[in-house]
Scaffold this motif. Structure first.
Motif, PDB file in Angstrom:
ATOM      1  N   TRP A  62       0.839  -1.203   0.000  1.00 23.98           N
ATOM      2  CA  TRP A  62       0.000   0.000   0.000  1.00 23.98           C
ATOM      3  C   TRP A  62       0.874   1.253   0.000  1.00 23.98           C
ATOM      4  O   TRP A  62       0.632   2.186  -0.766  1.00 23.98           O
ATOM      5  N   LEU A  63       1.883   1.262   0.849  1.00 27.63           N
ATOM      6  CA  LEU A  63       2.811   2.392   0.905  1.00 27.63           C
ATOM      7  C   LEU A  63       3.520   2.581  -0.425  1.00 27.63           C
ATOM      8  O   LEU A  63       3.634   3.708  -0.927  1.00 27.63           O
ATOM      9  N   TYR A  64       4.002   1.498  -1.014  1.00 23.10           N
ATOM     10  CA  TYR A  64       4.749   1.565  -2.271  1.00 23.10           C
ATOM     11  C   TYR A  64       3.909   2.183  -3.383  1.00 23.10           C
ATOM     12  O   TYR A  64       4.374   3.027  -4.133  1.00 23.10           O
ATOM     13  N   VAL A  65       2.648   1.781  -3.465  1.00 25.62           N
ATOM     14  CA  VAL A  65       1.773   2.242  -4.548  1.00 25.62           C
ATOM     15  C   VAL A  65       1.152   3.610  -4.249  1.00 25.62           C
ATOM     16  O   VAL A  65       1.113   4.485  -5.110  1.00 25.62           O
ATOM     17  N   TYR A  66       0.654   3.815  -3.012  1.00 22.63           N
ATOM     18  CA  TYR A  66      -0.124   5.011  -2.712  1.00 22.63           C
ATOM     19  C   TYR A  66       0.625   6.081  -1.928  1.00 22.63           C
ATOM     20  O   TYR A  66       0.079   7.159  -1.679  1.00 22.63           O
ATOM     21  N   GLY A  67       1.853   5.784  -1.500  1.00 22.84           N
ATOM     22  CA  GLY A  67       2.666   6.809  -0.850  1.00 22.84           C
ATOM     23  C   GLY A  67       2.425   7.004   0.632  1.00 22.84           C
ATOM     24  O   GLY A  67       2.981   7.913   1.236  1.00 22.84           O
ATOM     25  N   ARG A  68       1.583   6.156   1.224  1.00 18.80           N
ATOM     26  CA  ARG A  68       1.329   6.275   2.660  1.00 18.80           C
ATOM     27  C   ARG A  68       0.940   4.908   3.201  1.00 18.80           C
ATOM     28  O   ARG A  68       0.373   4.078   2.480  1.00 18.80           O
ATOM     29  N   GLY A  72      -6.097   2.165   8.628  1.00 21.85           N
ATOM     30  CA  GLY A  72      -6.822   1.058   9.244  1.00 21.85           C
ATOM     31  C   GLY A  72      -6.238  -0.281   8.849  1.00 21.85           C
ATOM     32  O   GLY A  72      -5.036  -0.508   8.908  1.00 21.85           O
ATOM     33  N   PHE A  73      -7.119  -1.151   8.412  1.00 21.40           N
ATOM     34  CA  PHE A  73      -6.752  -2.501   8.027  1.00 21.40           C
ATOM     35  C   PHE A  73      -6.557  -2.583   6.526  1.00 21.40           C
ATOM     36  O   PHE A  73      -7.147  -1.812   5.771  1.00 21.40           O
ATOM     37  N   ILE A  74      -5.767  -3.569   6.094  1.00 21.45           N
ATOM     38  CA  ILE A  74      -5.701  -3.926   4.685  1.00 21.45           C
ATOM     39  C   ILE A  74      -6.338  -5.305   4.566  1.00 21.45           C
ATOM     40  O   ILE A  74      -5.912  -6.260   5.211  1.00 21.45           O
ATOM     41  N   SER A  91      -8.130  -0.962   1.544  1.00 17.67           N
ATOM     42  CA  SER A  91      -8.051  -0.340   2.859  1.00 17.67           C
ATOM     43  C   SER A  91      -9.452  -0.276   3.447  1.00 17.67           C
ATOM     44  O   SER A  91     -10.375   0.223   2.806  1.00 17.67           O
ATOM     45  N   VAL A  92      -9.601  -0.818   4.668  1.00 15.71           N
ATOM     46  CA  VAL A  92     -10.911  -0.878   5.305  1.00 15.71           C
ATOM     47  C   VAL A  92     -10.778  -0.562   6.789  1.00 15.71           C
ATOM     48  O   VAL A  92      -9.693  -0.622   7.355  1.00 15.71           O
ATOM     49  N   ASP A  93     -11.911  -0.281   7.410  1.00 19.01           N
ATOM     50  CA  ASP A  93     -11.929  -0.162   8.866  1.00 19.01           C
ATOM     51  C   ASP A  93     -12.202  -1.553   9.452  1.00 19.01           C
ATOM     52  O   ASP A  93     -12.333  -2.537   8.720  1.00 19.01           O
TER      53      ASP A  93
END
Length: 165
Positions: A62-68, A72-74, A91-93
């Motif tokens: 997630w970090l690699y693709v979206y920068g953060r 919450g949960f993946i 990405s979900v709660d």
């Protein structure tokens, strides 16, 4: 806290395969070109130590693709905790993560929220903080259909595996 820039300086990530590959300098524990990640024994998630800290690979994807990093949960949409393709991650709660659970091993009906009561089948679900009675039906198929329709109305993930097929 790890940054996207730092992560991209030490690994490459293929969003189509979900694999990370170490780049740059080798160390005694890894070589340039090695695949990143070891399996955690409890649930099968992949993890790696990057910059001196342990991370779950789905969070690093997630970090690699979206920068953060996600707040919450993946959720692994297809339930395969080793499948870190970006299309399989969302990405979900906590509630959203719970809506994509596999059928329990002790479920005897073959569908989440469907059980036999005498000669009839009852459908129910937990949504909005409460148990919801969906009806009593003459067939398993009708009860399972009512459950799937209720899942759609309440925003459950379309591939959450509520029935065994």
């Amino acid at each position: 806290m790890i940054t996207q820039e730092y992560l991209k300086s030490v690994v490459t990530y293929d969003p189509e395969t979900g694999h990370f590959i170490w780049i740059g300098e080798s160390s005694p524990r890894r070589q340039c070109g090695d695949r990143m990640g070891t399996v955690l024994s409890d649930k099968g998630y992949l993890r790696a130590v990057v910059g001196g800290r342990s991370y779950l690979l789905h969070r690093l994807a997630w970090l690699y693709v979206y920068g953060r990093l996600p707040c919450g949960f993946i959720d692994h949409i297809n339930h395969d905790t080793r499948d870190n393709r970006i299309e399989n991650l969302r990405s979900v709660d906590r509630r959203g993560n719970g809506r994509n659970m596999l059928i329990r091993s002790d479920n005897s009906s073959g569908a989440v929220g469907v059980y036999r009561s005498g000669k009839k089948w009852v459908a129910q679900m937990f949504a909005g903080g409460a148990s919801k009675y969906l009806g009593t039906f003459g067939s398993f198929d009708a009860a399972a259909k009512a459950r799937r329709e209720a899942e759609d109305r309440h925003g459950f993930h379309e591939n959450h595996g509520s029935t065994k097929f």
